[in-house]
Scaffold this active site. Sequence first.
Site, PDB file in Angstrom:
ATOM      1  CE  LYS A  46      -3.913   2.054   2.486  1.00  0.00           C
ATOM      2  NZ  LYS A  46      -4.776   1.967   3.672  1.00  0.00           N
ATOM      3  CB  SER A 121      -8.144   3.545   2.370  1.00  0.00           C
ATOM      4  OG  SER A 121      -7.278   3.021   3.365  1.00  0.00           O
ATOM      5  CB  SER A 145      -8.208   0.757   5.321  1.00  0.00           C
ATOM      6  OG  SER A 145      -8.922   1.950   5.158  1.00  0.00           O
TER       7      SER A 145
HETATM    8  N1  GLN Z   1     -13.090   4.059   5.796  1.00  0.00           N
HETATM    9  C1  GLN Z   1     -12.485   4.481   7.040  1.00  0.00           C
HETATM   10  C2  GLN Z   1     -12.107   5.932   6.980  1.00  0.00           C
HETATM   11  O1  GLN Z   1     -12.266   6.506   5.951  1.00  0.00           O
HETATM   12  C3  GLN Z   1     -11.312   3.634   7.353  1.00  0.00           C
HETATM   13  C4  GLN Z   1     -10.067   4.011   6.649  1.00  0.00           C
HETATM   14  C5  GLN Z   1      -8.879   3.214   7.055  1.00  0.00           C
HETATM   15  O2  GLN Z   1      -9.012   2.183   7.729  1.00  0.00           O
HETATM   16  N2  GLN Z   1      -7.710   3.715   6.706  1.00  0.00           N
HETATM   17  O3  GLN Z   1     -11.657   6.513   7.929  1.00  0.00           O
END
Ligand code: GLN
Length: 447
Positions: A46, A121, A145
Amino acid sequence: MNDLISQFEDIKERNTSINAYISFADIEKQNVSKTGKLSGKTIAIKDTISTEGLRTTCASKMLENYVPPFDAHVVTLLKKHGVIILGKANCDEFAMGSSTEHSAFGPTHNPNDLDRVPGGSSGGSGAAVAGNLADLALGSDTGGSIRCPASFCGIVGLKPTYGLISRYGLIAYGNSLEQIGPMAKNVHDCSLLLECISEHDSRDATCIKREPIEYTQHLDEDIKNLKVAIPKEFFGNGTDEVVEKNVWNTIKKIEAEGAEIEEITINSLKYSLPAYYIIAMSEASSNLARFDGLRYGLHVDKANDWNDLFSKNRKSGFGFEVKRRIMLGTFALSSGYFDEYYIKAQKVRSLIANDFQRVFRKFDVIISPTMPTLPFKIGEKITNPLSMYMSDVDTVSANLAGIPSLSVPCGTYNSLPIGIQLMSNHFTEKTILNLGNKIEQFSGVDK
Ligand code: GLN
């Protein structure tokens, strides 16, 4: 090597329709161990995780040209274990999102249906594994994410216990919530990758020193008498019927193997989403202050004074979702509102963590759907942030409590994957990996 080079060319070609990668590595220069635990395997990392000499953008224009001078601890470990790094995976900008649409490098497409999102994400990581563009992937998980893209892409993803994996070199979004974690096609490979990246690191003060565990050696344990709690709060309220049905079918199969299933209630769970978003945005507003164009990030040429320079750099470097969160987080932390939002959210966080501890006194595992819906269409939620945030309703509580949480495929509907979420107490990853391995056997996943 020649095989790998032609395979890599094919991956680059297929990536044009999936957009799982932001940058590709130079595989010919990698002089990796031939005898490591991961030798012969390939990985996508990532783009929030620092890689020495390889551009690390966080999917943001702000870091478009940033090449880290050092490796994250997990990357050092990957190299030691002999994996070949193929490139940096697309994600939502600074890991803020649930669909990988908030990327300055364009959205990633779900390999199961190119019109749909891969989740986020870590959507590029999920799509790379699901689309056979890498054997393995690393994601980071602040509120879901890793598990969201694992569920939407039909692969396995684990958010480890807070403190198991070093965050050294992970570009911070919500540092009290997030962990780097493994993503793979099956539970065995996910466990193997976890084994390799969970070595203690003194450069992250929150990384806890523990005896290393060979997770792959604990995948065939009996689940007879395993005590499983099903909190009602994770069902209903906007959860798709097909998702519920598949998750319950899997729970019944676990019961048939001898596990003891009980439905319970955890009242505090209904506050997990607002508490999460207040804490995550507050931490984001503070963590992202360093991107001012002087210390880090995009630097515009012309400005009248310091204020003008910072404003211009941040205005042109950040995308709209990141700006929204910095503003909301700054608001929640500002004097007069701090007690009402941030402190209250922290209190709720303690309540949730305590409630989980209460449950784990009696139960080994908590089960829920990973995502309340099937993978949605690209564009469907992008203009409605609240409905995007709602998709994290089942995943954020594990981050608030710091407990491990695994997503495993448990079925499909119209060829779209459905994931089941397994949570257990701190540092008991092996319990959920073992159960995940059983679920995989019911669902007939290829090893
Ligand atoms: N969807 C969640 C957010 O936007 C989690 C994102 C993540 O785990 N980095 O904060």
